[in-house]
Structures are given as structure tokens and as C-alpha cells.
Design an enzyme around this catalytic site. Structure first.
Site, PDB file in Angstrom:
ATOM      1  N   SER A 112       0.950  -1.214   0.093  1.00  0.00           N
ATOM      2  CA  SER A 112      -0.182  -0.002   0.028  1.00  0.00           C
ATOM      3  C   SER A 112       0.926   1.139  -0.089  1.00  0.00           C
ATOM      4  O   SER A 112       1.571   1.622   0.875  1.00  0.00           O
ATOM      5  CB  SER A 112      -0.806   0.032   1.247  1.00  0.00           C
ATOM      6  N   HIS A 131      -1.042  -1.346  -4.164  1.00  0.00           N
ATOM      7  CA  HIS A 131      -2.453  -0.843  -3.647  1.00  0.00           C
ATOM      8  C   HIS A 131      -2.356   0.377  -3.404  1.00  0.00           C
ATOM      9  O   HIS A 131      -1.614   1.262  -2.956  1.00  0.00           O
ATOM     10  CB  HIS A 131      -2.598  -1.723  -2.485  1.00  0.00           C
ATOM     11  N   ASP A 165      -4.879   3.533  -1.911  1.00  0.00           N
ATOM     12  CA  ASP A 165      -5.870   3.639  -0.829  1.00  0.00           C
ATOM     13  C   ASP A 165      -6.540   4.956  -1.221  1.00  0.00           C
ATOM     14  O   ASP A 165      -6.072   6.224  -1.119  1.00  0.00           O
ATOM     15  CB  ASP A 165      -5.556   3.787   0.469  1.00  0.00           C
ATOM     16  N   MET A 169      -9.199   7.696  -0.270  1.00  0.00           N
ATOM     17  CA  MET A 169     -10.290   8.197   0.827  1.00  0.00           C
ATOM     18  C   MET A 169     -10.661   9.348   0.593  1.00  0.00           C
ATOM     19  O   MET A 169     -10.005  10.358  -0.025  1.00  0.00           O
ATOM     20  CB  MET A 169      -9.611   7.928   2.148  1.00  0.00           C
ATOM     21  N   HIS A 188      -8.417   0.689  -4.023  1.00  0.00           N
ATOM     22  CA  HIS A 188      -9.175   0.331  -3.021  1.00  0.00           C
ATOM     23  C   HIS A 188     -10.097   1.506  -2.681  1.00  0.00           C
ATOM     24  O   HIS A 188      -9.503   2.538  -2.069  1.00  0.00           O
ATOM     25  CB  HIS A 188      -8.357  -0.080  -2.028  1.00  0.00           C
ATOM     26  N   MET A 200     -12.283   3.719  -0.701  1.00  0.00           N
ATOM     27  CA  MET A 200     -12.991   3.686   0.484  1.00  0.00           C
ATOM     28  C   MET A 200     -13.546   5.196   0.249  1.00  0.00           C
ATOM     29  O   MET A 200     -13.475   6.057   1.233  1.00  0.00           O
ATOM     30  CB  MET A 200     -11.968   3.899   1.728  1.00  0.00           C
ATOM     31  N   MET A 239     -11.453  -6.228   5.508  1.00  0.00           N
ATOM     32  CA  MET A 239     -10.620  -5.329   6.242  1.00  0.00           C
ATOM     33  C   MET A 239     -10.264  -6.037   7.320  1.00  0.00           C
ATOM     34  O   MET A 239     -11.288  -6.485   8.264  1.00  0.00           O
ATOM     35  CB  MET A 239     -11.415  -4.036   6.220  1.00  0.00           C
ATOM     36  N   GLY A 242      -9.052   3.555   6.986  1.00  0.00           N
ATOM     37  CA  GLY A 242      -8.939   5.084   7.425  1.00  0.00           C
ATOM     38  C   GLY A 242      -7.483   5.505   7.468  1.00  0.00           C
ATOM     39  O   GLY A 242      -7.219   6.342   6.925  1.00  0.00           O
ATOM     40  N   PHE A 243      -6.561   4.612   7.993  1.00  0.00           N
ATOM     41  CA  PHE A 243      -5.286   4.929   8.258  1.00  0.00           C
ATOM     42  C   PHE A 243      -4.425   3.560   8.281  1.00  0.00           C
ATOM     43  O   PHE A 243      -4.743   2.456   8.307  1.00  0.00           O
ATOM     44  CB  PHE A 243      -5.099   5.340   9.918  1.00  0.00           C
ATOM     45  N   GLY A 284      -0.897   1.688   9.542  1.00  0.00           N
ATOM     46  CA  GLY A 284      -0.234   1.590  11.033  1.00  0.00           C
ATOM     47  C   GLY A 284      -1.028   1.078  12.013  1.00  0.00           C
ATOM     48  O   GLY A 284      -0.653   1.142  13.198  1.00  0.00           O
ATOM     49  N   ASP A 314      -6.534  -6.824   4.362  1.00  0.00           N
ATOM     50  CA  ASP A 314      -5.706  -5.276   4.527  1.00  0.00           C
ATOM     51  C   ASP A 314      -5.935  -4.800   5.905  1.00  0.00           C
ATOM     52  O   ASP A 314      -7.140  -4.758   6.186  1.00  0.00           O
ATOM     53  CB  ASP A 314      -6.422  -4.494   3.232  1.00  0.00           C
ATOM     54  N   GLY A 315      -4.886  -4.575   6.593  1.00  0.00           N
ATOM     55  CA  GLY A 315      -4.605  -3.981   7.786  1.00  0.00           C
ATOM     56  C   GLY A 315      -4.006  -4.744   8.581  1.00  0.00           C
ATOM     57  O   GLY A 315      -4.422  -5.714   8.948  1.00  0.00           O
ATOM     58  N   GLY A 316      -2.702  -4.171   9.223  1.00  0.00           N
ATOM     59  CA  GLY A 316      -2.028  -4.680  10.115  1.00  0.00           C
ATOM     60  C   GLY A 316      -1.247  -5.697   9.599  1.00  0.00           C
ATOM     61  O   GLY A 316      -0.924  -6.462  10.585  1.00  0.00           O
ATOM     62  N   GLY A 345       1.143  -2.162   3.981  1.00  0.00           N
ATOM     63  CA  GLY A 345       1.633  -0.825   4.067  1.00  0.00           C
ATOM     64  C   GLY A 345       2.938  -0.399   4.666  1.00  0.00           C
ATOM     65  O   GLY A 345       4.236  -0.522   4.253  1.00  0.00           O
TER      66      GLY A 345
HETATM   67  C1  DX5 Z   1      -6.625   1.299   5.611  1.00  0.00           C
HETATM   68  C2  DX5 Z   1      -5.686   0.915   4.253  1.00  0.00           C
HETATM   69  C3  DX5 Z   1      -4.722  -0.020   4.280  1.00  0.00           C
HETATM   70  C4  DX5 Z   1      -3.487   0.671   4.844  1.00  0.00           C
HETATM   71  C5  DX5 Z   1      -2.668  -0.777   5.176  1.00  0.00           C
HETATM   72  O1  DX5 Z   1      -7.644   1.983   5.516  1.00  0.00           O
HETATM   73  O2  DX5 Z   1      -6.907   0.233   3.625  1.00  0.00           O
HETATM   74  O3  DX5 Z   1      -4.409  -0.449   2.747  1.00  0.00           O
HETATM   75  O4  DX5 Z   1      -2.868   1.438   4.146  1.00  0.00           O
HETATM   76  O5  DX5 Z   1      -1.602  -0.280   6.023  1.00  0.00           O
HETATM   77  P1  DX5 Z   1      -0.990  -1.069   7.174  1.00  0.00           P
HETATM   78  O6  DX5 Z   1      -0.526  -2.088   6.267  1.00  0.00           O
HETATM   79  O7  DX5 Z   1       0.115  -0.312   7.805  1.00  0.00           O
HETATM   80  O8  DX5 Z   1      -2.117  -1.343   8.311  1.00  0.00           O
HETATM   81 ZN    ZN Z   2      -6.380  -0.652   1.481  1.00  0.00          ZN
END
Ligand code: DX5
Ligand code: ZN
Length: 234
Positions: free
Chosen positions: A24, A49, A51, A53, A82, A84, A154, A159-160, A162, A193-195, A215
Site C-alpha cells: 500500500s 495498492h 488507498d 479515501m 481500493h 473507501m 478489512m 482510514g489509516f 499502521g 488489508d490492515g496490520g 503498508g
Molecule cells: C487502511 C488501508 C490500508 C492501509 C494498510 O484503511 O486500506 O491499505 O494502508 O496499512 P498497514 O499495512 O500499515 O496497516
Molecule cells: Zn487498502
């Protein structure tokens, strides 16, 4: 015509890997996106990827279609958009025209127009993905599974970057995998996706995920090569 899913599993040199890795760019250095992305391609990532938003569907504003269009000129990686955003139907054509290879929208923003979103994406020869947030049950997208190429589960609240991986959200991958078997949809891509890191990807892979967005784990890692390799084969 929609491209074969198998093509999307292949690296640029034609070698098939177990999984798809889609770093990402939200965690990349935005002043140097071209070189950042090329580094991930060099180390075996197949997708990029993006993102998107809008500050409404999620409490953050990031990237729009013009950035996708610019990236299209500098990379052969599959561009994995993606969305959002509220009202995805209104903006999907922008992301098709910008050169996306995969477009994923959120079911929570498209309850009454999901089929139209999918048709619009697929009729342009782009892969269609539908995503669910951590608190959205699989039931909501069950009827769409035969029509999409990918489901994005998800594993954080969108949204973010990290944030901390949510194991209870990842369990929905298993539910989807079971439905995929029941419905005979062997080619469906299950993306998380996420963490995501080597450890959390392993949990998701055991449930049946085969496409990993990361990410921070990739772009903030001092060893980008090892990070990508660990996700390709997990
Ligand atoms: C969150 C995004 C993710 C995010 C992943 O809303 O959709 O793609 O960038 O970041 P990490 O891998 O750091 O959680
Ligand atoms: Zn994403």
C-alpha cells in the site's frame, strides 16, 4: 473481456508465486512514489495498492484518480484501487480510465448499487472486488460472490495505515473460503488489508487468504525484500 485471474498471480518474469502481494503506497514516500513502487516490483510484488479515501466514508483524505493515471505511466504492476468512498458508482469510471487493473468498492457504501458497480468494472475488463469492514458480516456479500473476482476483508477499520490487526475480523476469511468451496468459485481472490505482516499474514493464509496488502510492513521496513518475500510464500 476480463483477464484471466492466473495472469494476476504471475510475477513480471512469468514465475507464479503462492500469493499476491500488494504493498500500500499510503505508507510510501509520496515525494518519490515512482522509485518507491519500482523497489517493490524489483523485490517481487505483483500489485500496487492505492488507498482512495474521501473524508466521508472514512475520516481521512488521500489519493484520487489523477495519481493512478500518473502511476500507470511509470509501472507495469497491477494497479489495485481500493475505494473507501461514498457513492462509488459515480467515481468508478474515473478509476477505470486512469488505468486501474483491479477496483474494489465497499459494500457499506453501495448497498443499493453493488451489482451496477460490479458490472461497470467488469465490462471495462477490470477485476472487480468488494470489501467488508471489520464489523460487516459475510452474509451481506454472500449473494455477490459469484459475480466478483475478489473479496477484500478489512482487518482494521479503514482510514489509516499502521493500525493493529484485528484477529476476529480475519476469521471471516475462513467463512468466505468455505462459501467459495461450496459455490465452486475456486478462482476467487481473497485479499486482506490492515496490520498485515509475516505473522498476521500466516493467520490469514491459514484461513484461506491469498492476496496480502501491506503498508507499514513493506514501506517502513529496512529490509523491503525480505518483507515482500515473506508475504509471497506465507
Ligand atoms: C487502511 C488501508 C490500508 C492501509 C494498510 O484503511 O486500506 O491499505 O494502508 O496499512 P498497514 O499495512 O500499515 O496497516
Ligand atoms: Zn487498502
Amino acid at each position: 473481456m476480463t483477464k484471466s485471474l492466473c495472469d494476476f498471480f504471475k510475477t513480471i518474469d512469468g514465475v507464479s508465486k503462492k500469493n499476491i502481494v500488494s504493498p500500500s503506497i499510503l505508507s510510501a514516500d509520496f515525494a518519490n512514489l515512482e522509485s518507491e513502487i519500482k523497489k517493490t516490483a524489483q523485490f517481487g510484488a505483483q500489485w500496487c495498492h492505492i488507498d482512495v479515501m474521501d473524508g466521508h466514508f472514512v475520516p481521512n483524505i488521500t489519493i484520487g484518480a489523477p495519481v493512478v493515471k500518473s502511476l500507470r505511466n511509470v509501472t507495469k504492476l497491477k494497479l489495485d484501487s481500493h475505494l473507501m468512498i461514498e457513492n462509488p458508482l459515480k467515481y468508478i469510471s474515473d478509476f477505470i480510465n486512469a488505468g486501474s487493473d483491479i477496483i474494489t468498492f465497499h459494500i457499506e457504501a453501495a448497498e443499493n448499487c453493488a451489482k451496477e458497480c460490479i458490472e461497470m468494472i467488469k465490462s471495462a475488463g477490470v477485476l472487480a472486488g468488494v470489501s467488508i469492514k471489520p464489523n460487516t458480516p459475510v452474509d451481506v456479500i454472500k449473494g455477490l460472490l459469484p459475480f466478483v473476482d475478489m473479496v477484500l476483508v478489512m482487518t482494521v477499520e479503514p482510514g489509516f495505515s499502521g493500525q493493529k490487526f484485528m484477529p476476529e475480523a480475519a476469521r471471516k476469511v475462513k467463512e468466505i473460503k468455505d462459501l467459495v468451496g461450496y459455490l465452486g468459485l475456486s478462482e476467487l481472490i481473497i485479499q486482506v488489508d490492515g496490520g498485515i505482516n509475516a505473522e498476521t499474514a500466516k493467520i490469514c493464509a491459514e484461513y484461506g487468504a491469498n492476496c496480502f496488502v501491506a503498508g507499514n510492513y513493506v514501506y517502513k521496513n529496512p529490509d523491503v525484500k525480505s518483507a515482500i518475500q515473506s508475504l509471497l510464500e506465507v
